[in-house]
Scaffold this active site. Structure first.
Site, short mmCIF file in Angstrom:
data_model
loop_
_atom_site.label_atom_id
_atom_site.label_comp_id
_atom_site.label_asym_id
_atom_site.label_seq_id
_atom_site.Cartn_x
_atom_site.Cartn_y
_atom_site.Cartn_z
N ASP A 11 22.69 48.45 -29.22
CA ASP A 11 21.69 48.60 -30.65
C ASP A 11 22.61 49.40 -31.47
O ASP A 11 22.52 50.56 -31.52
CB ASP A 11 20.58 49.44 -30.32
CG ASP A 11 19.66 49.35 -31.20
OD1 ASP A 11 19.92 48.69 -32.33
OD2 ASP A 11 18.72 50.20 -31.34
N HIS B 227 18.79 53.62 -27.77
CA HIS B 227 18.50 54.93 -28.37
C HIS B 227 18.74 56.04 -27.54
O HIS B 227 18.39 57.17 -27.62
CB HIS B 227 17.16 55.15 -29.08
CG HIS B 227 16.75 54.09 -30.14
ND1 HIS B 227 15.44 54.18 -30.57
CD2 HIS B 227 17.65 53.13 -30.58
CE1 HIS B 227 15.61 53.04 -31.63
NE2 HIS B 227 16.86 52.57 -31.69
N GLU C 43 19.61 50.56 -40.47
CA GLU C 43 18.32 50.02 -40.10
C GLU C 43 17.49 51.23 -38.96
O GLU C 43 16.25 51.17 -39.35
CB GLU C 43 18.93 48.85 -38.90
CG GLU C 43 17.71 47.90 -38.47
CD GLU C 43 17.06 48.74 -37.33
OE1 GLU C 43 15.91 48.51 -37.00
OE2 GLU C 43 17.47 49.64 -36.29
N GLU C 44 18.19 52.11 -38.54
CA GLU C 44 17.67 52.92 -37.59
C GLU C 44 16.68 53.86 -38.33
O GLU C 44 15.58 54.23 -37.78
CB GLU C 44 18.47 53.73 -36.91
CG GLU C 44 19.13 52.82 -35.81
CD GLU C 44 18.34 52.34 -34.75
OE1 GLU C 44 17.27 52.31 -34.71
OE2 GLU C 44 19.02 51.38 -33.96
N ASP D 262 19.71 41.57 -33.12
CA ASP D 262 19.31 43.11 -32.78
C ASP D 262 18.33 43.26 -31.66
O ASP D 262 17.64 44.26 -31.85
CB ASP D 262 18.80 43.59 -34.17
CG ASP D 262 18.57 45.10 -34.25
OD1 ASP D 262 19.36 45.79 -33.33
OD2 ASP D 262 17.77 45.60 -34.84
ZN LIG Z 1 18.75 48.05 -33.47
#
Ligand SMILES: [Zn+2]
Length: 481
Positions: A303, A435, A337-338, A365
């Protein structure tokens, strides 16, 4: 070898000669001449000589921590620009966007103060991105456990002055983990607001993972502005279950939470863009992208380093094979994006004038796992063509053409009616790593990553070579005309 290729080409193009271009019913005819031959060349080249994994290794080494606004993010931007230039892409450039700058700090502690038998023991914890800090001495209070916002509200004054633990697991019975994530992530994103509304001191949420382990995962959270900002952090799935089990057993559980994260002034950053200019319709654009930013733990390998290198490979492989597309292919590596999607919004805003010429936008993604297919958000007419273009990719595992799909970064283009596509890999292991410190290069399999790049390249090549752009609502005459 040659004869074999010719034979298979003949065999695969046979339906073209034998059937009329049937209207309506789902046809399996190729839409672009030579599809079978060229898609197989693309797949062969990427499986034999693909560079996605090597690129990803480099990115993970040079800029493992690349949260928006950080020095790592800027290293990633420069790395991507250099790689695009080295790949021979055209019009390589940086497009600015303004991003938030949140910093984790160096203190993250969650320690039992009761029951006495556990006093002093700590639980692994990560602050959520965007959280405010606790006071320097921390927040010490009794814990209440709830599973959703309604339960918290039903407590009335019961959460006042306490720490709220949100402990609703991702639903194990859903075969795809993405809807399970979608069904649980409100606790992480909105938990602090709801805790504050209930008079609690802080929000602690269960990690968004299908695993039961001791590894906390971070992610974004949001303050609505309607309530005082209270700290927000995530505990591991085991940690959350341990606390709940203690409370269920009648113990009074007290914890001390300490965080010193902070938000600094916004920073200018960039989307990184490179192109292969189309031979016949250079003004018509197909976007293929991923997001370059990643959380500040692990290496953002799945990610979304994986999506970035796959998108880069699409353009490189067509260049290597001299399959120059009729339309322009634009690789966009989005920033932020996060925790804000500033890059995706800036791209849409800055390219409003050419949205009519955006034939499709595709985002990868969902991790660098074995391809399963693609999800498409487009009208019925376009979707029928989309299904026919996914069919020749079955060899990579990407045989599913599902309705609905896209990505956070390309999402803003929906307002301009751009057909959007999301790459769908196998989802079972994605939230093992997502994450967290375990999202590292070692969690990515070279062949799975390259199969994904091959599937995406095969689809994009076809869209780039259609006789007409994918139909879209603003161009579709009303029914009856
Ligand atoms: Zn992502």
């Amino acid at each position: 070898m040659k004869a074999e290729l010719l034979l298979s080409a003949l065999f695969l193009s046979l339906p073209l000669a034998c059937t009329s271009p049937a209207a309506g019913k789902a046809s399996t005819e190729a839409l672009v001449p030579d599809t079978a031959v060229q898609v197989n060349r693309i797949i062969d080249e990427l499986l034999a000589n693909g560079q996605a994994y090597a690129k990803l290794e480099e990115l993970c080494m040079i800029a493992p921590h690349r949260l928006s606004g950080s020095a790592g993010a800027e290293l990633a931007v420069e790395w991507a620009r250099q790689k695009m230039l080295a790949d021979g892409l055209e019009n390589v450039r940086l497009e600015p966007c303004t991003v938030p700058h949140w910093v984790r700090g160096d203190t993250e502690e969650l320690v039992f103060t009761a029951p006495a038998s556990l006093a002093g023991q700590s639980l692994p914890l990560l602050a959520l991105g965007g959280s405010v800090a606790t006071p320097v001495e921390g927040l010490e209070a009794e814990v209440v456990v709830v599973h959703n916002f309604a339960e918290l509200e039903a407590l009335g004054e019961g959460a006042k002055g306490k720490l709220v633990l949100f402990n609703r697991p991702m639903q194990d019975t859903l075969a795809s983990t993405f809807p399970a994530y979608g069904g649980a992530v409100d606790q992480r994103v909105g938990g602090a607001d709801q805790a504050s509304k209930a008079g609690a001191l802080a929000s602690i949420s269960r990690t968004m993972s299908t695993l039961r382990d001791d590894n906390p995962h971070t992610g974004t959270m949001h303050y609505s502005g309607n309530y005082a900002q209270v700290p927000a952090a995530a505990v591991s799935t085991n940690g959350a279950d341990q606390i709940e089990a203690l409370i269920d057993a009648g113990e009074s559980v007290r914890l001390r939470l300490k965080l010193n994260c902070r938000t600094e002034e916004p920073v200018q950053s960039f989307n990184v863009v490179g192109e292969l200019v189309g031979t016949e319709f250079p003004d018509e654009v197909i976007v293929v992208g991923g997001h370059l930013d990643a959380w500040d733990v692990g290496q953002g390998a799945h990610d979304d380093g994986a999506g970035c290198v796959q998108a880069m490979e699409v353009l490189r492989v067509l260049k290597v094979l001299d399959l120059r597309p009729r339309r322009t292919l634009r690789c966009v590596l989005f920033m932020n994006e996060e925790n804000g999607t500033a890059g995706g919004r800036a791209y849409h805003q800055d390219h409003l004038g050419e949205m009519q010429q955006h034939v499709m936008a595709l985002e990868s993604d969902s991790g660098g796992f074995t391809p399963r297919g693609f999800g498409g958000s487009m009208n019925d007419e376009a979707f029928a063509l989309f299904e026919r273009m996914v069919a020749p990719l079955a060899r990579t595992g990407a045989s599913l053409a599902k309705r609905g799909g896209g990505g956070s970064d390309i999402g803003p283009m929906a307002a301009s009616k751009v057909p959007l596509v999301g790459f769908i890999p196998d989802s079972q292991r994605y939230f093992d790593y997502h994450h967290s410190v375990t999202d590292v290069i070692g969690a990515v399999n070279l062949r799975e990553l390259h199969l994904g790049a091959a599937a995406i390249a095969g689809l994009v090549w076809q869209v780039a070579n259609l006789d007409s752009p994918l139909p879209r609502d603003m161009n579709t005459p009303p029914a009856g005309e």
